[in-house]
Design a protein around this motif. Structure first.
Motif, PDB file in Angstrom:
ATOM      1  N   LEU A  15       0.809  -1.214   0.000  1.00 23.56           N
ATOM      2  CA  LEU A  15       0.000   0.000   0.000  1.00 23.56           C
ATOM      3  C   LEU A  15       0.845   1.268   0.000  1.00 23.56           C
ATOM      4  O   LEU A  15       0.305   2.370   0.139  1.00 23.56           O
ATOM      5  N   ILE A  16       2.138   1.134  -0.170  1.00 22.15           N
ATOM      6  CA  ILE A  16       3.033   2.290  -0.157  1.00 22.15           C
ATOM      7  C   ILE A  16       2.656   3.245  -1.284  1.00 22.15           C
ATOM      8  O   ILE A  16       2.419   2.833  -2.421  1.00 22.15           O
ATOM      9  N   GLY A  17       2.565   4.533  -0.951  1.00 21.52           N
ATOM     10  CA  GLY A  17       2.240   5.556  -1.933  1.00 21.52           C
ATOM     11  C   GLY A  17       0.760   5.846  -2.071  1.00 21.52           C
ATOM     12  O   GLY A  17       0.376   6.772  -2.783  1.00 21.52           O
ATOM     13  N   LYS A  18      -0.068   5.066  -1.418  1.00 19.17           N
ATOM     14  CA  LYS A  18      -1.517   5.277  -1.479  1.00 19.17           C
ATOM     15  C   LYS A  18      -1.952   6.242  -0.375  1.00 19.17           C
ATOM     16  O   LYS A  18      -1.325   6.328   0.668  1.00 19.17           O
ATOM     17  N   THR A  19      -3.043   6.955  -0.619  1.00 17.28           N
ATOM     18  CA  THR A  19      -3.635   7.760   0.449  1.00 17.28           C
ATOM     19  C   THR A  19      -4.357   6.800   1.394  1.00 17.28           C
ATOM     20  O   THR A  19      -4.604   5.643   1.045  1.00 17.28           O
ATOM     21  N   VAL A  20      -4.713   7.279   2.568  1.00 19.82           N
ATOM     22  CA  VAL A  20      -5.414   6.430   3.532  1.00 19.82           C
ATOM     23  C   VAL A  20      -6.716   5.914   2.930  1.00 19.82           C
ATOM     24  O   VAL A  20      -7.028   4.722   3.041  1.00 19.82           O
ATOM     25  N   ASP A  21      -7.481   6.779   2.275  1.00 20.25           N
ATOM     26  CA  ASP A  21      -8.751   6.353   1.679  1.00 20.25           C
ATOM     27  C   ASP A  21      -8.553   5.290   0.599  1.00 20.25           C
ATOM     28  O   ASP A  21      -9.282   4.290   0.555  1.00 20.25           O
ATOM     29  N   GLU A  22      -7.579   5.494  -0.276  1.00 24.64           N
ATOM     30  CA  GLU A  22      -7.291   4.511  -1.323  1.00 24.64           C
ATOM     31  C   GLU A  22      -6.855   3.188  -0.703  1.00 24.64           C
ATOM     32  O   GLU A  22      -7.321   2.119  -1.100  1.00 24.64           O
ATOM     33  N   ALA A  23      -5.958   3.286   0.261  1.00 27.84           N
ATOM     34  CA  ALA A  23      -5.392   2.089   0.889  1.00 27.84           C
ATOM     35  C   ALA A  23      -6.462   1.272   1.607  1.00 27.84           C
ATOM     36  O   ALA A  23      -6.476   0.046   1.499  1.00 27.84           O
ATOM     37  N   LEU A  24      -7.358   1.927   2.330  1.00 24.65           N
ATOM     38  CA  LEU A  24      -8.375   1.189   3.075  1.00 24.65           C
ATOM     39  C   LEU A  24      -9.358   0.486   2.154  1.00 24.65           C
ATOM     40  O   LEU A  24      -9.813  -0.624   2.458  1.00 24.65           O
ATOM     41  N   GLY A  25      -9.664   1.087   1.018  1.00 29.97           N
ATOM     42  CA  GLY A  25     -10.518   0.422   0.042  1.00 29.97           C
ATOM     43  C   GLY A  25      -9.862  -0.841  -0.502  1.00 29.97           C
ATOM     44  O   GLY A  25     -10.490  -1.903  -0.585  1.00 29.97           O
ATOM     45  N   LEU A  26      -8.599  -0.727  -0.870  1.00 33.34           N
ATOM     46  CA  LEU A  26      -7.849  -1.890  -1.370  1.00 33.34           C
ATOM     47  C   LEU A  26      -7.675  -2.948  -0.285  1.00 33.34           C
ATOM     48  O   LEU A  26      -7.798  -4.147  -0.541  1.00 33.34           O
ATOM     49  N   LEU A  27      -7.380  -2.487   0.933  1.00 30.42           N
ATOM     50  CA  LEU A  27      -7.156  -3.410   2.040  1.00 30.42           C
ATOM     51  C   LEU A  27      -8.412  -4.200   2.369  1.00 30.42           C
ATOM     52  O   LEU A  27      -8.344  -5.405   2.611  1.00 30.42           O
ATOM     53  N   ASP A  28      -9.546  -3.548   2.372  1.00 29.00           N
ATOM     54  CA  ASP A  28     -10.797  -4.218   2.695  1.00 29.00           C
ATOM     55  C   ASP A  28     -11.064  -5.359   1.717  1.00 29.00           C
ATOM     56  O   ASP A  28     -11.379  -6.483   2.115  1.00 29.00           O
ATOM     57  N   LYS A  29     -10.922  -5.092   0.431  1.00 30.26           N
ATOM     58  CA  LYS A  29     -11.131  -6.133  -0.582  1.00 30.26           C
ATOM     59  C   LYS A  29     -10.084  -7.238  -0.454  1.00 30.26           C
ATOM     60  O   LYS A  29     -10.401  -8.425  -0.538  1.00 30.26           O
ATOM     61  N   TYR A  30      -8.828  -6.844  -0.203  1.00 20.29           N
ATOM     62  CA  TYR A  30      -7.755  -7.828  -0.073  1.00 20.29           C
ATOM     63  C   TYR A  30      -8.008  -8.765   1.114  1.00 20.29           C
ATOM     64  O   TYR A  30      -7.852  -9.983   0.991  1.00 20.29           O
ATOM     65  N   LEU A  31      -8.388  -8.214   2.259  1.00 23.46           N
ATOM     66  CA  LEU A  31      -8.641  -9.050   3.435  1.00 23.46           C
ATOM     67  C   LEU A  31      -9.800 -10.013   3.176  1.00 23.46           C
ATOM     68  O   LEU A  31      -9.739 -11.183   3.572  1.00 23.46           O
ATOM     69  N   ASP A  32     -10.848  -9.539   2.510  1.00 24.86           N
ATOM     70  CA  ASP A  32     -11.963 -10.421   2.141  1.00 24.86           C
ATOM     71  C   ASP A  32     -11.468 -11.572   1.274  1.00 24.86           C
ATOM     72  O   ASP A  32     -11.769 -12.738   1.536  1.00 24.86           O
ATOM     73  N   ASP A  33     -10.711 -11.235   0.233  1.00 24.50           N
ATOM     74  CA  ASP A  33     -10.214 -12.256  -0.701  1.00 24.50           C
ATOM     75  C   ASP A  33      -9.266 -13.235  -0.012  1.00 24.50           C
ATOM     76  O   ASP A  33      -9.343 -14.447  -0.227  1.00 24.50           O
ATOM     77  N   ALA A  34      -8.370 -12.718   0.817  1.00 25.65           N
ATOM     78  CA  ALA A  34      -7.403 -13.580   1.507  1.00 25.65           C
ATOM     79  C   ALA A  34      -8.103 -14.515   2.483  1.00 25.65           C
ATOM     80  O   ALA A  34      -7.749 -15.691   2.598  1.00 25.65           O
ATOM     81  N   TYR A  35      -9.098 -14.014   3.172  1.00 25.99           N
ATOM     82  CA  TYR A  35      -9.854 -14.848   4.114  1.00 25.99           C
ATOM     83  C   TYR A  35     -10.614 -15.937   3.360  1.00 25.99           C
ATOM     84  O   TYR A  35     -10.594 -17.103   3.767  1.00 25.99           O
TER      85      TYR A  35
END
Length: 88
Positions: A15-35
């Protein structure tokens, strides 16, 4: 579907270089997919910087229903630049 997802999902997200809003959107989807892919542990790379992204990532992990625990990276894992997440 789960088997295909498990074969394509990475055990880490950068997530380096992303804003907090961008990063949290990507992170949420990633955690769903990884789980759903039944990964036991993932690494979130957020960098050191000012700590704003690290704090946002850890607050998000604290609220996630999938996350059993999270911690800062240890020596050799990325230290303060990463958060290691373990799923339930």
């Amino acid at each position: 579907m789960k088997m295909a997802k498990a074969m394509t999902i990475s055990p880490e997200i950068n997530l380096i270089g992303k804003t907090v809003d961008e990063a949290l959107g990507l992170l949420d989807k990633y955690l769903d997919d990884a789980y759903l892919a039944k990964l036991h542990q993932v690494t979130i790379i957020h960098g050191v910087g000012t700590g704003a992204l690290r704090n946002a990532v850890q607050n998000h992990c604290k609220k996630s229903k999938y996350v059993k625990s999270y911690r800062m990276g240890e020596y050799g894992e990325g230290g303060y630049g990463v958060t290691v997440v373990e799923f339930k």
